[in-house]
Design a protein around this motif. Structure first.
Motif, PDB file in Angstrom:
ATOM      1  N   ALA A  78       3.364   1.937  -1.836  1.00  0.00           N
ATOM      2  CA  ALA A  78       3.671   2.301  -3.216  1.00  0.00           C
ATOM      3  C   ALA A  78       3.038   1.262  -4.137  1.00  0.00           C
ATOM      4  CB  ALA A  78       5.186   2.372  -3.444  1.00  0.00           C
ATOM      5  N   PRO A  79       1.703   1.314  -4.267  1.00  0.00           N
ATOM      6  CA  PRO A  79       1.011   0.274  -5.038  1.00  0.00           C
ATOM      7  C   PRO A  79       1.375   0.357  -6.522  1.00  0.00           C
ATOM      8  CG  PRO A  79      -0.533   1.975  -4.333  1.00  0.00           C
ATOM      9  CD  PRO A  79       0.778   2.322  -3.722  1.00  0.00           C
ATOM     10  N   PHE A  80       1.599  -0.791  -7.142  1.00  0.00           N
ATOM     11  CA  PHE A  80       1.879  -0.743  -8.580  1.00  0.00           C
ATOM     12  C   PHE A  80       0.678  -1.180  -9.399  1.00  0.00           C
ATOM     13  CE2 PHE A  80       4.520  -4.159  -6.616  1.00  0.00           C
ATOM     14  CZ  PHE A  80       3.766  -5.262  -6.979  1.00  0.00           C
ATOM     15  N   ASP A  95       0.809  -1.226   0.000  1.00  0.00           N
ATOM     16  CA  ASP A  95       0.000   0.000   0.000  1.00  0.00           C
ATOM     17  C   ASP A  95       0.843   1.277   0.000  1.00  0.00           C
ATOM     18  OD1 ASP A  95      -2.325  -1.399  -0.110  1.00  0.00           O
ATOM     19  OD2 ASP A  95      -2.997  -0.958   1.945  1.00  0.00           O
TER      20      ASP A  95
END
Ligand code: HEM
Lengths: 199, 262
Positions: A39-41, A37
């Motif tokens: 740094a969601p890709f 969460d």
């Protein structure tokens, strides 16, 4: 192997490692979701109340603590399994034909559960798959943690950014396994008793 | 500072998803901030699952910190100074390179080169201060490497400057000491292990992409280590000191792993 009603189906080391593994997986998945969460890709985040750690730093602390449990416990499981010969006789032979036959009878509700000490072919494949998947999770996790120190592994997995995806998809496969696993246990609750009491 | 805490979060180089992700980052940051203010690691969903507070939070915190210290030692042992981080072609540089700090880009400190002096202290033979011009006069190298953030994202950038090992030798640092501490003009602080300080790719960076390091990337200098996560790379450095007492760090003191690197 004796197949009497009172004989041991699951040795104690298996039961202990199985439940420790379940705890490690729960902690790793929930804290891993919190780390994702940050740094969601993909176009989604995991709902906060399904995650562990509160904030990113807390989640990382959980993740990097539970990884030791997963790895050490996993090594004990693999060593006991391989050295005792149990791995070979519980999970093999595994033929495509038996797989199809067991899948068909499972789907038509005719799978026999008469001998709880034997895994059917679908189970064998599923367990071998999740073991391999856990190994992949550990290796890809190692690359994410120490990408400079494991250059060969890093390049095999396609570099740092690709490894993030590999780790995520391996997690997804593991979660999918657990989902099916739990449904199966609910369908044949006797196996749960055996995984707790040993028989 | 806290007002801008959310700025610390996601910056993506994917233009289409950028705004979406920024919002997500902000959402995530907001909840993080609450947890941060409570200064404890909640059990989050785990207590939700069990329906009660099964474990005393303080003892969980203590246990997790102990394991984090253990992980520092393991990482120190795993660290092989001759393993180099991968380097990339200039064409692979991430443009624009993301800004990231514990405050917003509009609050970047602008250091005036005319007044600037780098302090050097602790276990070093030569404690005199340095000007930026003196640092520029030392032999420089540059390298294109991947910056990896603790949040998981990464970006490729090009930094140039003085190999930090050369600088440490030049000031007569006691290379058998354990730690190097950094104090920064933006009140950030952090510290690293000696092995990483001496790693051939650890740079006292004075340039970014061939230009004088701009304020947003840490003017007048940043310690650039491709073997460490972003938060271990201090910007706007104003003091460097060599010590045997772990100086901790801004994020490290809140729970980020101290070694924080690969
Ligand atoms: C709380 C959740 C879980 C429950 C209730 C559960 C239950 C069980 C039961 C009852 C068995 C025995 C099946 C049988 O005898 O037919 C079993 C075996 C197994 N489970 Fe789970 N399980 C759980 C979580 C997990 C997780 C998270 C994993 C791995 C990711 C896992 C991997 C396995 C494997 C590999 C086996 C076969 C072990 C062997 O015989 O060597 N389980 N589980």
């Amino acid at each position: 192997m004796s197949k009497g009603n009172n004989s041991l189906i699951h040795p104690v080391w298996l039961r202990v490692t199985h439940w420790l593994n379940a705890i490690a997986v729960l902690l790793l998945v929930m804290s891993g979701w919190r780390i994702y969460d940050a740094a969601p890709f993909f176009d989604f985040v995991i709902p906060k109340n399904l995650t562990l750690g509160g904030w990113l730093g807390g989640a990382i602390q959980w993740h990097f603590a539970a990884m030791w449990l997963l790895v050490c416990n996993g090594l004990v499981y693999l060593a006991c399994n391989a050295l005792s010969g149990r791995l070979l006789h519980k999970f093999f032979p595994l033929s495509p034909r038996a797989l199809v036959a067991d899948l068909v009878s499972a789907l038509t509700g005719r799978l026999s559960h008469a001998d709880p000490s034997q895994y059917n072919a679908v189970q064998r494949l599923a367990y071998l798959f999740v073991i391999a998947d856990a190994v992949l999770l550990v290796l890809s996790g190692l690359v994410l943690w120490k990408s400079v120190q494991f250059p060969i592994l890093r390049e095999l997995l396609g570099g740092y950014e690709a490894t993030r995806r590999v780790h995520f998809f391996a997690m997804s496969a593991l979660v999918a396994f657990v989902g099916v696993h739990l449904v199966m246990v609910a369908l044949v609750p006797r196996t749960l008793l055996a995984m707790i009491r040993g028989r | 500072m806290l007002k801008n805490f959310s700025r610390h979060f996601v910056i993506s180089n994917d233009v289409v998803l950028k705004d979406v992700r920024k919002d997500i980052g902000r959402y995530v940051a907001d909840s993080s901030r609450r947890a941060f203010l409570q200064r404890s690691l909640t059990l989050g969903g785990l207590s939700l699952l069990s329906g009660c507070d099964i474990v005393d939070e303080n003892s969980v915190d203590t246990a997790l910190s102990t394991i984090s210290r253990f992980n520092d030692r393991v990482q120190g042992l795993l660290f092989n100074p001759s393993h180099l981080a991968p380097t990339y072609a200039d064409s692979m540089i991430t443009r624009p390179f993301p800004f990231n700090a514990f405050y917003g880009e509009d609050q970047v400190v602008v250091v005036d080169e005319a007044d600037y002096q780098l302090e050097v202290g602790g276990m070093v033979a030569d404690k005199r201060t340095w000007t930026v011009a003196e640092l520029r006069a030392m032999p420089q190298i540059d390298q294109v490497t991947r910056h990896i953030c603790v949040e998981g994202w990464s970006a490729i950038g090009k930094w140039g400057g003085v190999p930090f090992a050369n600088f440490l030798q030049r000031v007569g640092a006691d290379l058998s000491a354990s730690y190097i501490g950094f104090k920064c003009a933006d009140d950030y602080y952090t510290s690293i292990d000696m092995a990483t300080a001496l790693h051939p790719q650890t740079l006292l960076a004075l340039t970014y992409d061939g230009q004088t390091l701009p304020p947003k990337y840490g003017f007048p200098m940043k310690l650039r280590m491709p073997t460490k996560l972003g938060y271990k790379n201090p910007k706007h450095i104003k003091a460097i000191f060599v010590t045997n007492t772990n100086p901790g760090g801004y994020w490290e003191d809140q729970g980020y792993n101290w070694f924080g690197g690969s």
